[in-house]
Motif scaffolding. Sequence first.
Motif, PDB file in Angstrom:
ATOM      1  N   SER A   1       1.652   9.563  -5.832  1.00 33.60           N
ATOM      2  CA  SER A   1       2.063  10.920  -5.479  1.00 33.60           C
ATOM      3  C   SER A   1       3.253  11.407  -6.293  1.00 33.60           C
ATOM      4  N   THR A   2       3.999  10.465  -6.925  1.00 32.54           N
ATOM      5  CA  THR A   2       5.157  10.875  -7.727  1.00 32.54           C
ATOM      6  C   THR A   2       4.692  11.389  -9.075  1.00 32.54           C
TER       7      THR A   2
ATOM      8  N   LEU B   1       0.823  -1.200   0.000  1.00 30.28           N
ATOM      9  CA  LEU B   1       0.000   0.000   0.000  1.00 30.28           C
ATOM     10  C   LEU B   1       0.859   1.253   0.000  1.00 30.28           C
ATOM     11  N   CYS B   2       1.930   1.221   0.761  1.00 34.80           N
ATOM     12  CA  CYS B   2       2.844   2.367   0.778  1.00 34.80           C
ATOM     13  C   CYS B   2       3.438   2.609  -0.590  1.00 34.80           C
ATOM     14  N   TRP B   3       3.804   1.540  -1.283  1.00 35.93           N
ATOM     15  CA  TRP B   3       4.387   1.676  -2.625  1.00 35.93           C
ATOM     16  C   TRP B   3       3.371   2.262  -3.606  1.00 35.93           C
TER      17      TRP B   3
ATOM     18  N   ALA C   1      -3.068   2.513 -13.872  1.00 30.91           N
ATOM     19  CA  ALA C   1      -3.610   3.010 -12.605  1.00 30.91           C
ATOM     20  C   ALA C   1      -2.921   4.314 -12.196  1.00 30.91           C
ATOM     21  N   GLN C   2      -1.600   4.382 -12.389  1.00 32.35           N
ATOM     22  CA  GLN C   2      -0.854   5.597 -12.054  1.00 32.35           C
ATOM     23  C   GLN C   2      -1.308   6.778 -12.917  1.00 32.35           C
ATOM     24  N   LEU C   3      -1.547   6.522 -14.204  1.00 28.43           N
ATOM     25  CA  LEU C   3      -2.028   7.577 -15.098  1.00 28.43           C
ATOM     26  C   LEU C   3      -3.403   8.077 -14.675  1.00 28.43           C
ATOM     27  N   ASN C   4      -4.293   7.168 -14.328  1.00 26.24           N
ATOM     28  CA  ASN C   4      -5.637   7.568 -13.924  1.00 26.24           C
ATOM     29  C   ASN C   4      -5.622   8.354 -12.610  1.00 26.24           C
TER      30      ASN C   4
END
Length: 577
Positions: free
Chosen positions: A15-16, A7-9, A44-47
């Motif tokens: 946030s990056t 979850l932390c990752w 997922a990061q893009l969304n």
Amino acid sequence: MGLASGLCWQVVLASTPIVDPDAFLKQTAQLQLTDHPRFLERLAQLNQQASRLTPNQWWHLQQLNAWQAMYEGDYAKSEALFQDIIQHSGDPALVDHASALLLGQLGLTRRYPEAFELANRLTARLPKVTDAKNRSLLLVYLSSTLGLAGQTDLAVHYARMAMAAAPAGEKQDSCSSAAFLVSALYNGHRLKPDTPELQQAFDACPAASEPVYNMVLMSTLADLYANGGQPRKALALLDRIEPSLDTNGYVPAKLSALVSRAQALAALGDDDAAKRAALAVVARNKSGDIDAWLKDAYEVLYRIEKKQGHAATALDYHEKFAALDKAYLDDIHARALAYEAVQQHVLAQKLDTERLSEQNAALRARQKLDAKTAEANRLYLVLLLMALGLAALLMLRLKHSQLRFKRLSHLDGLTAIYNRQHFMGEAGRMLHQLEKRKGAACVAIIDLDHFKSINDTYGHAMGDEVLCRVVGACKEHLRAVDLFGRLGGEEFGILLVDCSRGQGTAIAERIRSTIEATAVELDGVVVAVSTSIGLAFTDVAGHDLRRLCTEADAALYGAKRGGRNRVMAGVEGLSVA
């Protein structure tokens, strides 16, 4: 601890900030089929950071979201996203890309009129598509759509065009076009394990760089082995690709592999394992599905239960198989009819355009040549009558095509006798008439002995020849009033009208002996055939078709258990519904 770390990752990824969104989007798209788990992480990061993207970048992200929804089988969501891109993005390249993927999805969801209409529009659009990747993508989905319509030559032609149009150095595009060429050949029944195009596709789609396409090609080859009398090769291949099937989660390839495994295991006599694989296919399908995988799974289950002597269960599976087989054939007819209707609509639009052009030309001529008004009017009238006559001719042609397809829908495509649905309908009506006038009838269910071993040993071409010869042998002993139909596979039904018990038994025995005396020869190979026949008579079972068929089927099972190659009626000890 592991969950907390994960979850932390994910929080760190979210946030990056993405430094170069354009490059990130391009790299993410390249991972769709080469490393799908990583593709999902980046998507997922893009969304999560969609609000930081420019409008054009956001539309590219929507394209990736639409593709993933289609990949997962969420077709309602993917279609809404594709339509949004087509109507509102304003980017011709994105519109072409979304249109090509939407074309493939319309065919996949059996919306054939819409698919063929879109295919016509995209064919007209093709000369204006300058982006090499989009052009290649449009061509492969045009190939796929035309293959659905039964236009195998055109499907192969467009797939080869896609291979030629693939951008130099773009291995993924070369792989996809080679894979679609294999699909066109397979759907057109032109693919064999040693077909050069199959090896060409494997060379273009190595497992290391193109795992999904390689997995689909492997599944196709396994199917060819399983249905070509090489079950051990099929199982060995399926065992090799099973980890890839689980990792990539591509449902069509998984279902195809399960069906091939069930067929191969059944051919080797491992009924329990074959049954587990077939039931896994049934469990994955939704109620109302009519795909070929589910049909084939029910056929495997029917043959296993029949082999083990479970008559009631076998009959239940056979009814499901027969219904799906009929629905699948109806779907093929629906594709052909939809394609023909769209082509006729396009032709009618073309004629309307030509007629309007002629009218405009006549009006301009009349304005310039006032002195020849009467002559221009006469010419216009002649042209109009010709156009109306041509339109009437086209309508007659369309009606003729519809009637022809209706006639064909009543017949079995291989043997040209009634198919199951039409036979059952006609037999039910005939029995009702006989009941009114107290006429007698006999229902005969005919099943070829050891037919599967003929297919497995000599191939499906020999199996088809055997079925056609058996039909010819049966027809020798039937009258014009009798009904004859193929119930599915190697099973046939006959309704003998105004036939007593003695006459029915004699006719069935003559059919059995004629088939036994028939030697089928193909390519120098001679095969002997025998059959088991179960009979039911109205003087015992009444005039209800379902009861007659159930009793005849029970008698048939009795004939099978009694040693095959025999006629049996009114077998005791077997349940009759």
